[in-house]
Design a protein around this motif. Structure first.
Motif, PDB file in Angstrom:
ATOM      1  N   TRP A 114       0.854  -1.178   0.000  1.00  0.00           N
ATOM      2  CA  TRP A 114       0.000   0.000   0.000  1.00  0.00           C
ATOM      3  C   TRP A 114       0.892   1.229   0.000  1.00  0.00           C
ATOM      4  O   TRP A 114       2.045   1.173   0.380  1.00  0.00           O
ATOM      5  N   ASN A 115       0.328   2.336  -0.441  1.00  0.00           N
ATOM      6  CA  ASN A 115       1.092   3.577  -0.342  1.00  0.00           C
ATOM      7  C   ASN A 115       0.454   4.545   0.666  1.00  0.00           C
ATOM      8  O   ASN A 115       1.014   5.586   0.934  1.00  0.00           O
ATOM      9  N   ILE A 116      -0.694   4.139   1.211  1.00  0.00           N
ATOM     10  CA  ILE A 116      -1.336   4.961   2.238  1.00  0.00           C
ATOM     11  C   ILE A 116      -1.775   4.057   3.387  1.00  0.00           C
ATOM     12  O   ILE A 116      -2.598   3.162   3.203  1.00  0.00           O
ATOM     13  N   ASP A 117      -1.219   4.310   4.550  1.00  0.00           N
ATOM     14  CA  ASP A 117      -1.610   3.578   5.755  1.00  0.00           C
ATOM     15  C   ASP A 117      -2.129   4.593   6.765  1.00  0.00           C
ATOM     16  O   ASP A 117      -1.350   5.290   7.411  1.00  0.00           O
ATOM     17  N   PRO A 118      -3.447   4.703   6.897  1.00  0.00           N
ATOM     18  CA  PRO A 118      -4.002   5.677   7.841  1.00  0.00           C
ATOM     19  C   PRO A 118      -3.938   5.219   9.298  1.00  0.00           C
ATOM     20  O   PRO A 118      -4.398   5.922  10.182  1.00  0.00           O
ATOM     21  N   ASN A 159     -11.016  11.718  12.109  1.00  0.00           N
ATOM     22  CA  ASN A 159     -10.508  12.821  11.295  1.00  0.00           C
ATOM     23  C   ASN A 159      -9.027  12.641  10.975  1.00  0.00           C
ATOM     24  O   ASN A 159      -8.575  12.998   9.881  1.00  0.00           O
ATOM     25  N   ASP A 160      -8.237  12.094  11.904  1.00  0.00           N
ATOM     26  CA  ASP A 160      -6.829  11.796  11.626  1.00  0.00           C
ATOM     27  C   ASP A 160      -6.724  10.825  10.445  1.00  0.00           C
ATOM     28  O   ASP A 160      -5.876  11.002   9.558  1.00  0.00           O
ATOM     29  N   SER A 174      -4.468  13.470   2.310  1.00  0.00           N
ATOM     30  CA  SER A 174      -3.217  14.188   2.055  1.00  0.00           C
ATOM     31  C   SER A 174      -2.303  13.424   1.098  1.00  0.00           C
ATOM     32  O   SER A 174      -1.365  14.001   0.543  1.00  0.00           O
ATOM     33  N   LYS A 175      -2.580  12.136   0.877  1.00  0.00           N
ATOM     34  CA  LYS A 175      -1.686  11.311   0.064  1.00  0.00           C
ATOM     35  C   LYS A 175      -2.336  10.661  -1.150  1.00  0.00           C
ATOM     36  O   LYS A 175      -1.640  10.172  -2.028  1.00  0.00           O
ATOM     37  N   ILE A 210     -14.295   9.442   3.432  1.00  0.00           N
ATOM     38  CA  ILE A 210     -13.102   9.178   2.604  1.00  0.00           C
ATOM     39  C   ILE A 210     -13.519   8.915   1.165  1.00  0.00           C
ATOM     40  O   ILE A 210     -12.945   9.478   0.228  1.00  0.00           O
ATOM     41  N   ILE A 211     -14.519   8.067   0.973  1.00  0.00           N
ATOM     42  CA  ILE A 211     -14.987   7.759  -0.390  1.00  0.00           C
ATOM     43  C   ILE A 211     -15.467   9.028  -1.076  1.00  0.00           C
ATOM     44  O   ILE A 211     -15.120   9.299  -2.228  1.00  0.00           O
ATOM     45  N   ASP A 212     -16.258   9.828  -0.384  1.00  0.00           N
ATOM     46  CA  ASP A 212     -16.731  11.091  -0.967  1.00  0.00           C
ATOM     47  C   ASP A 212     -15.566  12.001  -1.344  1.00  0.00           C
ATOM     48  O   ASP A 212     -15.556  12.600  -2.418  1.00  0.00           O
ATOM     49  N   GLY A 213     -14.570  12.108  -0.463  1.00  0.00           N
ATOM     50  CA  GLY A 213     -13.413  12.953  -0.735  1.00  0.00           C
ATOM     51  C   GLY A 213     -12.619  12.473  -1.932  1.00  0.00           C
ATOM     52  O   GLY A 213     -12.173  13.280  -2.764  1.00  0.00           O
ATOM     53  N   ILE A 214     -12.447  11.170  -2.043  1.00  0.00           N
ATOM     54  CA  ILE A 214     -11.733  10.600  -3.191  1.00  0.00           C
ATOM     55  C   ILE A 214     -12.500  10.886  -4.473  1.00  0.00           C
ATOM     56  O   ILE A 214     -11.924  11.308  -5.486  1.00  0.00           O
TER      57      ILE A 214
END
Length: 165
Positions: free
Chosen positions: A99-103, A113-114, A121-122, A145-149
């Motif tokens: 993966w390139n994003i690990d929240p 929110n974090d 941000s990534k 998150i889905i909406d933001g993407i």
């Protein structure tokens, strides 16, 4: 709810313990890939133990989905070395998936929110976001998150659709 199809890397043991969720995952059209049987660090296992982990999970994937295994594998903890790589490859897994994003959605000191801010941000075209089914935090923020993407013009999708030549 949003009609998104994803790829889920599941352990064989989790599948056995969550039959109704596995049925739902399959019914909703998500992909299931191998993530070991019980999430042990493959670097600490013998070659035979690694093969058994893969085989037992493969059997569950086939039993619960009726589908042949995908050639993708995500090692527990992201851990591998040359021996692990060669052993897993010898079992027909041609793609180690990272993966390139690990929240870090499993860390309860973080807030929803974090998690959102880490992803947003990534995220870019082709990003692979690591999230956990057993996280209490991920589901609280997943819709946002889905909406933001999607607002960025990106489409959440399955791994096989990304990896198609």
């Amino acid at each position: 709810q949003k009609g998104i199809k994803t790829t889920m890397f599941l352990t064989g043991l989790w599948m056995e313990q969550n039959l109704e969720l596995v049925e739902r995952i399959v019914r909703e059209g998500h992909e299931i890939c191998n993530h070991s049987y019980d999430h042990q660090d493959f670097r600490k296992l013998s070659v035979e133990q690694i093969k058994k982990q893969l085989k037992d999970t493969e059997e569950n994937i086939n039993k619960f989905t009726g589908r042949a295994k995908l050639p993708c594998f995500r090692p527990p903890y992201g851990g591998y070395d040359l021996r692990v790589f060669q052993t897993v490859g010898s079992m027909g897994y041609t793609q180690f998936v990272y993966w390139n994003i690990d929240p870090i959605d499993w860390d309860y000191s973080r807030t929803p929110n974090d998690i959102y801010e880490t992803v947003m941000s990534k995220v870019s075209n082709g990003s692979i976001v690591l999230m956990h089914l057993d996280s209490a935090l991920g589901p609280k923020i997943l819709d946002k998150i889905i909406d933001g993407i999607q607002k960025r013009g990106l489409k959440p999708t399955t791994l096989s659709s990304i990896l198609k030549p």
